[in-house]
Design a protein around this motif. Structure first.
Motif, PDB file in Angstrom:
ATOM      1  N   ALA A  24      -6.463  28.241  -7.213  1.00 32.35           N
ATOM      2  CA  ALA A  24      -5.719  29.288  -6.508  1.00 32.35           C
ATOM      3  C   ALA A  24      -5.388  28.850  -5.087  1.00 32.35           C
ATOM      4  N   LYS A  25      -6.352  28.245  -4.424  1.00 34.36           N
ATOM      5  CA  LYS A  25      -6.114  27.755  -3.060  1.00 34.36           C
ATOM      6  C   LYS A  25      -5.037  26.673  -3.047  1.00 34.36           C
ATOM      7  N   ALA A  26      -5.088  25.793  -4.030  1.00 33.84           N
ATOM      8  CA  ALA A  26      -4.097  24.715  -4.103  1.00 33.84           C
ATOM      9  C   ALA A  26      -2.695  25.266  -4.349  1.00 33.84           C
ATOM     10  N   LEU A  27      -2.598  26.263  -5.214  1.00 33.66           N
ATOM     11  CA  LEU A  27      -1.297  26.861  -5.504  1.00 33.66           C
ATOM     12  C   LEU A  27      -0.728  27.568  -4.281  1.00 33.66           C
ATOM     13  N   VAL A  28      -1.580  28.279  -3.565  1.00 31.86           N
ATOM     14  CA  VAL A  28      -1.097  28.976  -2.371  1.00 31.86           C
ATOM     15  C   VAL A  28      -0.697  27.972  -1.294  1.00 31.86           C
ATOM     16  N   TYR A  29      -1.455  26.868  -1.185  1.00 34.60           N
ATOM     17  CA  TYR A  29      -1.037  25.824  -0.247  1.00 34.60           C
ATOM     18  C   TYR A  29       0.333  25.273  -0.635  1.00 34.60           C
ATOM     19  N   ALA A  30       0.527  25.028  -1.925  1.00 29.33           N
ATOM     20  CA  ALA A  30       1.803  24.461  -2.382  1.00 29.33           C
ATOM     21  C   ALA A  30       2.969  25.389  -2.068  1.00 29.33           C
ATOM     22  N   ARG A  31       2.727  26.706  -2.126  1.00 31.71           N
ATOM     23  CA  ARG A  31       3.780  27.682  -1.852  1.00 31.71           C
ATOM     24  C   ARG A  31       3.994  27.905  -0.355  1.00 31.71           C
ATOM     25  N   THR A  32       2.922  27.805   0.446  1.00 38.33           N
ATOM     26  CA  THR A  32       3.014  28.211   1.854  1.00 38.33           C
ATOM     27  C   THR A  32       2.923  27.065   2.848  1.00 38.33           C
ATOM     28  N   GLY A  33       2.238  25.982   2.463  1.00 34.87           N
ATOM     29  CA  GLY A  33       2.032  24.882   3.389  1.00 34.87           C
ATOM     30  C   GLY A  33       0.998  25.171   4.461  1.00 34.87           C
ATOM     31  N   ILE A  34       0.238  26.252   4.326  1.00 37.19           N
ATOM     32  CA  ILE A  34      -0.782  26.602   5.316  1.00 37.19           C
ATOM     33  C   ILE A  34      -1.965  25.645   5.171  1.00 37.19           C
ATOM     34  N   PRO A  35      -2.299  24.880   6.203  1.00 36.63           N
ATOM     35  CA  PRO A  35      -3.276  23.793   6.083  1.00 36.63           C
ATOM     36  C   PRO A  35      -4.679  24.223   5.669  1.00 36.63           C
ATOM     37  N   THR A  36      -5.108  25.431   6.032  1.00 36.38           N
ATOM     38  CA  THR A  36      -6.487  25.820   5.725  1.00 36.38           C
ATOM     39  C   THR A  36      -6.751  25.854   4.224  1.00 36.38           C
ATOM     40  N   TYR A  37      -5.747  26.200   3.423  1.00 31.78           N
ATOM     41  CA  TYR A  37      -5.929  26.197   1.972  1.00 31.78           C
ATOM     42  C   TYR A  37      -6.132  24.770   1.466  1.00 31.78           C
ATOM     43  N   VAL A  70      -8.335  18.509 -11.047  1.00 30.30           N
ATOM     44  CA  VAL A  70      -7.356  17.421 -11.020  1.00 30.30           C
ATOM     45  C   VAL A  70      -5.980  17.955 -10.637  1.00 30.30           C
ATOM     46  N   ILE A  71      -5.608  19.072 -11.222  1.00 31.21           N
ATOM     47  CA  ILE A  71      -4.310  19.673 -10.899  1.00 31.21           C
ATOM     48  C   ILE A  71      -4.283  20.110  -9.440  1.00 31.21           C
ATOM     49  N   ALA A  72      -5.403  20.634  -8.949  1.00 33.95           N
ATOM     50  CA  ALA A  72      -5.475  21.035  -7.539  1.00 33.95           C
ATOM     51  C   ALA A  72      -5.278  19.838  -6.615  1.00 33.95           C
ATOM     52  N   ALA A  73      -5.870  18.704  -6.976  1.00 39.97           N
ATOM     53  CA  ALA A  73      -5.695  17.497  -6.164  1.00 39.97           C
ATOM     54  C   ALA A  73      -4.238  17.077  -6.108  1.00 39.97           C
ATOM     55  N   ASP A  74      -3.549  17.213  -7.226  1.00 38.71           N
ATOM     56  CA  ASP A  74      -2.132  16.873  -7.254  1.00 38.71           C
ATOM     57  C   ASP A  74      -1.312  17.839  -6.401  1.00 38.71           C
ATOM     58  N   LEU A  75      -1.661  19.120  -6.479  1.00 37.76           N
ATOM     59  CA  LEU A  75      -0.904  20.139  -5.746  1.00 37.76           C
ATOM     60  C   LEU A  75      -0.985  19.963  -4.232  1.00 37.76           C
ATOM     61  N   ILE A  76      -2.118  19.459  -3.737  1.00 36.46           N
ATOM     62  CA  ILE A  76      -2.223  19.265  -2.283  1.00 36.46           C
ATOM     63  C   ILE A  76      -1.833  17.848  -1.875  1.00 36.46           C
ATOM     64  N   ASP A  77      -1.384  17.026  -2.836  1.00 36.96           N
ATOM     65  CA  ASP A  77      -1.016  15.635  -2.562  1.00 36.96           C
ATOM     66  C   ASP A  77      -2.167  14.915  -1.861  1.00 36.96           C
ATOM     67  N   LEU A  78      -3.320  14.918  -2.543  1.00 33.84           N
ATOM     68  CA  LEU A  78      -4.536  14.360  -1.962  1.00 33.84           C
ATOM     69  C   LEU A  78      -4.349  12.920  -1.502  1.00 33.84           C
ATOM     70  N   LYS A  79      -3.576  12.158  -2.241  1.00 36.91           N
ATOM     71  CA  LYS A  79      -3.393  10.744  -1.900  1.00 36.91           C
ATOM     72  C   LYS A  79      -2.818  10.575  -0.501  1.00 36.91           C
ATOM     73  N   SER A  80      -1.886  11.426  -0.120  1.00 41.11           N
ATOM     74  CA  SER A  80      -1.298  11.340   1.219  1.00 41.11           C
ATOM     75  C   SER A  80      -2.174  12.007   2.268  1.00 41.11           C
ATOM     76  N   TYR A  81      -2.817  13.098   1.872  1.00 42.70           N
ATOM     77  CA  TYR A  81      -3.619  13.867   2.822  1.00 42.70           C
ATOM     78  C   TYR A  81      -4.886  13.134   3.245  1.00 42.70           C
ATOM     79  N   ASP A  82      -5.584  12.557   2.266  1.00 38.45           N
ATOM     80  CA  ASP A  82      -6.853  11.871   2.543  1.00 38.45           C
ATOM     81  C   ASP A  82      -6.983  10.691   1.578  1.00 38.45           C
ATOM     82  N   PRO A  83      -6.386   9.553   1.915  1.00 39.36           N
ATOM     83  CA  PRO A  83      -6.381   8.406   0.996  1.00 39.36           C
ATOM     84  C   PRO A  83      -7.777   7.937   0.589  1.00 39.36           C
TER      85      PRO A  83
END
Length: 297
Positions: A24-37, A70-83
């Motif tokens: 849920a947090k990952a989805l809301v981040y994907a929709r809003t871009g709010i960093p805390t999520y 795994v889907i949450a990691a993809d939604l926040i683009d973990l690779k770019s956020y924290d390599p």
């Protein structure tokens, strides 16, 4: 839910809803871009990547829990956020594909998908496919797709599952995960029935004895289909739209999706353009949720 504490991440508790809360947090981040999520999701993924939360759990727990992370990691683009964390997470995922868990040494995510034609196997398949996609492992993905195609009814594609009672099978000599188009028994339609789950209500009788395992088995199956579809496989159409027929069978016999299965008809309706009754405030399930928001039409 994204604004609440998600809970303690774990892969060994098959009843934990932390995974779908993190989603849920990952989805809301994907929709809003709010960093805390995104930060909350990354913190949960760090626990999964660096801990041993899968230890002492049965394979069903890993099968249910992993895909949402795994889907949450993809939604926040973990690779770019924290390599660095992404590297750790990928290493963990590779390990979890073949890690023996539970009471049998052969209980790995891959083997469970390929041997268990019930909800254990379908959940394992969803997590396996999510991992393969995240890792970019085409060979693993192709293999998982072949197994799923076999489960849906393509016996020649794959059939090395270990079935129990065969009373609900349309053809006991060629058992499948979903009965084929037009299948009948004793004059009753069993087209779309999940034999390995229907047997949990007992041997064949009409009307069937209720069991919620039928929808439970579909939880993993519909996630497999959606992930594969996004990767270019026509999984929703395989075997004469087997998953559509499975839903039609359950609604026809008066077993609508409810409780923690209520998210499924939203996804099924989105895939097929159908109008199966879907709860407006659908609960999340074992491995997925929030589809009344993400897949509303």
């Amino acid at each position: 839910m994204a604004d609440r504490a998600a809970g303690t991440p774990t892969l060994s508790n098959q009843s934990s809803d932390t995974n779908v809360n993190v989603l849920a947090k990952a989805l809301v981040y994907a929709r809003t871009g709010i960093p805390t999520y995104r930060d909350d999701v990354a913190a949960a993924l760090r626990v999964i990547a660096t801990g041993n939360t899968e230890k002492s759990g049965e394979m069903l727990a890993l099968a249910r829990e992993l895909a949402a992370y795994v889907i949450a990691a993809d939604l926040i683009d973990l690779k770019s956020y924290d390599p660095d964390l992404d590297t750790q997470f990928r290493t963990k995922l590779r390990y979890l594909l073949t890690a023996p868990l539970g009471t049998g040494t052969s209980q790995t995510l891959q083997i469970t998908h390929e041997k268990r034609p019930n909800n254990w196997g379908t959940h394992a398949g969803a997590s396996r496919i999510a991992v393969a996609l995240y890792l970019g492992d085409q060979a693993e993905l192709d293999r998982a797709a072949t197994v799923f195609h076999g489960w849906l009814g393509d016996y020649n594609s794959y059939h090395n599952f270990q079935y129990a009672e065969l009373d609900w099978q349309a053809d006991p000599t060629h058992p499948v995960g979903i009965n084929p188009l037009g299948a009948t028994k004793d004059g009753y339609s069993i087209d779309g029935a999940l034999p390995e789950e229907m047997r949990r209500g007992g041997t064949f009788q009409w009307p069937p004895v209720y069991t919620d395992y039928a929808w439970e088995g579909l939880q993993g199956a519909v996630v497999q289909a959606e992930l594969l579809s996004r990767a270019g496989y026509p999984a929703w159409d395989w075997e004469n739209k087997a998953l559509l027929r499975a839903a039609q069978f359950l609604y026809t016999i008066g077993w609508p999706a409810q409780g923690d299965d209520g998210w499924q008809p939203w996804l099924i309706n989105h895939a097929y353009g159908t109008t199966f009754a879907a709860p407006a405030q659908a609960q999340p399930g074992k491995n997925m949720g929030w589809t009344n928001w993400t897949h509303a039409r």
